[in-house]
Design a protein around this motif. Structure first.
Motif, PDB file in Angstrom:
ATOM      1  N   THR A  52       0.749  -1.144  -0.116  1.00 16.13           N
ATOM      2  CA  THR A  52      -0.040  -0.125  -0.037  1.00 16.13           C
ATOM      3  C   THR A  52       0.891   1.231   0.022  1.00 16.13           C
ATOM      4  O   THR A  52       2.075   1.182   0.400  1.00 16.13           O
ATOM      5  CB  THR A  52      -0.990   0.129   1.121  1.00 16.13           C
ATOM      6  OG1 THR A  52      -0.136  -0.075   2.411  1.00 16.13           O
ATOM      7  CG2 THR A  52      -2.007  -0.939   1.211  1.00 16.13           C
ATOM      8  N   ARG A  54       1.158   5.338   1.387  1.00 16.82           N
ATOM      9  CA  ARG A  54       1.118   6.134   2.177  1.00 16.82           C
ATOM     10  C   ARG A  54       1.777   7.455   2.216  1.00 16.82           C
ATOM     11  O   ARG A  54       2.889   7.587   2.121  1.00 16.82           O
ATOM     12  CB  ARG A  54       1.078   5.813   3.691  1.00 16.82           C
ATOM     13  CG  ARG A  54       0.754   6.529   4.940  1.00 16.82           C
ATOM     14  CD  ARG A  54       0.955   6.105   6.373  1.00 16.82           C
ATOM     15  NE  ARG A  54       2.309   5.975   6.397  1.00 16.82           N
ATOM     16  CZ  ARG A  54       3.103   5.243   7.467  1.00 16.82           C
ATOM     17  NH1 ARG A  54       2.484   4.263   8.427  1.00 16.82           N
ATOM     18  NH2 ARG A  54       4.438   5.310   7.292  1.00 16.82           N
ATOM     19  N   LEU A  63       4.307   0.606   2.008  1.00 20.10           N
ATOM     20  CA  LEU A  63       4.089  -0.349   2.954  1.00 20.10           C
ATOM     21  C   LEU A  63       3.924  -1.800   2.906  1.00 20.10           C
ATOM     22  O   LEU A  63       2.970  -1.938   1.930  1.00 20.10           O
ATOM     23  CB  LEU A  63       3.123   0.337   4.014  1.00 20.10           C
ATOM     24  CG  LEU A  63       3.531   1.675   4.661  1.00 20.10           C
ATOM     25  CD1 LEU A  63       2.801   2.714   3.774  1.00 20.10           C
ATOM     26  CD2 LEU A  63       3.436   1.827   6.165  1.00 20.10           C
ATOM     27  N   HIS A  64       3.923  -2.756   3.683  1.00 20.93           N
ATOM     28  CA  HIS A  64       3.497  -3.857   3.768  1.00 20.93           C
ATOM     29  C   HIS A  64       3.444  -4.374   5.227  1.00 20.93           C
ATOM     30  O   HIS A  64       4.086  -4.146   6.087  1.00 20.93           O
ATOM     31  CB  HIS A  64       4.523  -5.185   3.167  1.00 20.93           C
ATOM     32  CG  HIS A  64       4.070  -6.440   3.381  1.00 20.93           C
ATOM     33  ND1 HIS A  64       4.794  -7.530   4.071  1.00 20.93           N
ATOM     34  CD2 HIS A  64       2.774  -7.158   3.143  1.00 20.93           C
ATOM     35  CE1 HIS A  64       3.928  -8.678   4.142  1.00 20.93           C
ATOM     36  NE2 HIS A  64       2.886  -8.232   3.560  1.00 20.93           N
ATOM     37  N   ASP A  65       1.766  -4.488   5.638  1.00 23.87           N
ATOM     38  CA  ASP A  65       1.667  -4.663   7.088  1.00 23.87           C
ATOM     39  C   ASP A  65       2.261  -3.374   8.120  1.00 23.87           C
ATOM     40  O   ASP A  65       2.628  -3.906   8.809  1.00 23.87           O
ATOM     41  CB  ASP A  65       2.043  -6.123   7.624  1.00 23.87           C
ATOM     42  CG  ASP A  65       1.307  -7.089   6.735  1.00 23.87           C
ATOM     43  OD1 ASP A  65       0.261  -6.768   6.279  1.00 23.87           O
ATOM     44  OD2 ASP A  65       1.896  -8.379   6.712  1.00 23.87           O
ATOM     45  N   ASP A  66       1.904  -2.326   7.692  1.00 20.87           N
ATOM     46  CA  ASP A  66       2.309  -1.232   8.272  1.00 20.87           C
ATOM     47  C   ASP A  66       3.771  -0.960   8.507  1.00 20.87           C
ATOM     48  O   ASP A  66       4.207  -0.192   9.181  1.00 20.87           O
ATOM     49  CB  ASP A  66       1.648  -1.113   9.693  1.00 20.87           C
ATOM     50  CG  ASP A  66       0.074  -0.983   9.662  1.00 20.87           C
ATOM     51  OD1 ASP A  66      -0.157  -0.167   8.658  1.00 20.87           O
ATOM     52  OD2 ASP A  66      -0.600  -1.518  10.339  1.00 20.87           O
ATOM     53  N   GLU A  67       4.688  -1.845   7.930  1.00 18.51           N
ATOM     54  CA  GLU A  67       6.034  -1.491   7.766  1.00 18.51           C
ATOM     55  C   GLU A  67       6.360  -0.945   6.643  1.00 18.51           C
ATOM     56  O   GLU A  67       6.060  -1.502   5.459  1.00 18.51           O
ATOM     57  CB  GLU A  67       7.041  -3.247   7.926  1.00 18.51           C
ATOM     58  CG  GLU A  67       8.176  -2.766   8.066  1.00 18.51           C
ATOM     59  CD  GLU A  67       9.065  -4.425   8.447  1.00 18.51           C
ATOM     60  OE1 GLU A  67      10.029  -4.336   8.429  1.00 18.51           O
ATOM     61  OE2 GLU A  67       8.377  -5.378   8.294  1.00 18.51           O
TER      62      GLU A  67
END
Length: 226
Positions: A52, A54, A63-67
């Motif tokens: 995603t 941001r 990002l991947h899983d908020d990382e």
């Protein structure tokens, strides 16, 4: 933005995305203004998972899983940061001396892996010239996508470092595309090391068309693998 996936075909080191190709995808997804985009990879790009975007200060994060996988920002490249070309025949001769044909840390790399089949990987084999630059011929594939320009500027620059002696991976790549090459064109990609600092190596690369006109150029930071 959702639905950004780096397909398994586009690997660099086994199990992770090729740095140049992935950076090109991230740059396109970010959609930043300006003619130079810089991508900093904060972790190896994962394959076959949804990423995603941001909004971030002065740019976009991937990002991947908020990382955070990568940070995408507008950048600059100076007009002096260009690697001058050689002709097609000289690039072909240099490519025959590609050290990765004998010893390659990532032999299935989408861009420069000798274990990739013709038509599957790009099979860019940059050999070193007497002055330390690298050169490789590239017959541009069809269809042609902008992220392939990013990919073409990745490994040919990296192999100006002796990767066969100590593996490095891409850490940062800034690219300016003047014009996307035409499918079927016989282009030449050049690479050059400009300096080293500890485990960092600084590299330039340039893509030239058959008439000797600049199509794209890049500045990169590569990181030695522990």
């Amino acid at each position: 933005m959702t639905g950004l996936i780096i397909g398994a075909r586009y690997n660099g080191p086994a199990g992770t995305g090729n740095g140049g190709y992935s950076s090109g995808r991230f740059a396109l997804a970010a959609g930043l203004p300006g003619d130079v985009v810089e991508v900093t990879l904060r972790r190896p790009p994962p394959l076959e998972v949804e990423l995603t975007t941001r909004a971030a200060d002065s740019g976009v994060d991937i990002l991947h899983d908020d990382e955070v996988v990568a940070q995408v920002r507008s950048g600059t490249i100076g007009p002096d940061e260009i690697v001058e070309p050689v002709g097609w025949d000289e690039a072909v001769a240099a490519s025959a001396r590609y050290p990765g044909l004998v010893s390659h840390p990532f032999p299935t790399c989408f861009v420069c892996g000798p274990q990739r089949a013709v038509g599957d990987g790009l099979r860019l084999f940059p050999g070193r010239l007497p002055d330390g630059r690298t050169a490789t011929p590239w017959e541009v594939p069809e269809p042609m996508a902008p992220e392939l320009v990013w990919a073409s500027l990745d490994c040919p620059g990296g192999w100006a470092i002796p990767l066969e002696g100590r593996p490095y991976v891409l850490g940062r790549l800034a690219v300016r595309i003047v014009r996307t090459p035409t499918p079927g064109q016989r282009c030449v990609v050049m690479g050059q090391v400009t300096g080293q600092d500890g485990r960092k190596a600084y590299v330039r690369s340039s893509l030239w068309d058959p008439d000797g006109d600049l199509l794209a150029h890049a500045r990169a930071t590569w990181l030695a693998v522990a």
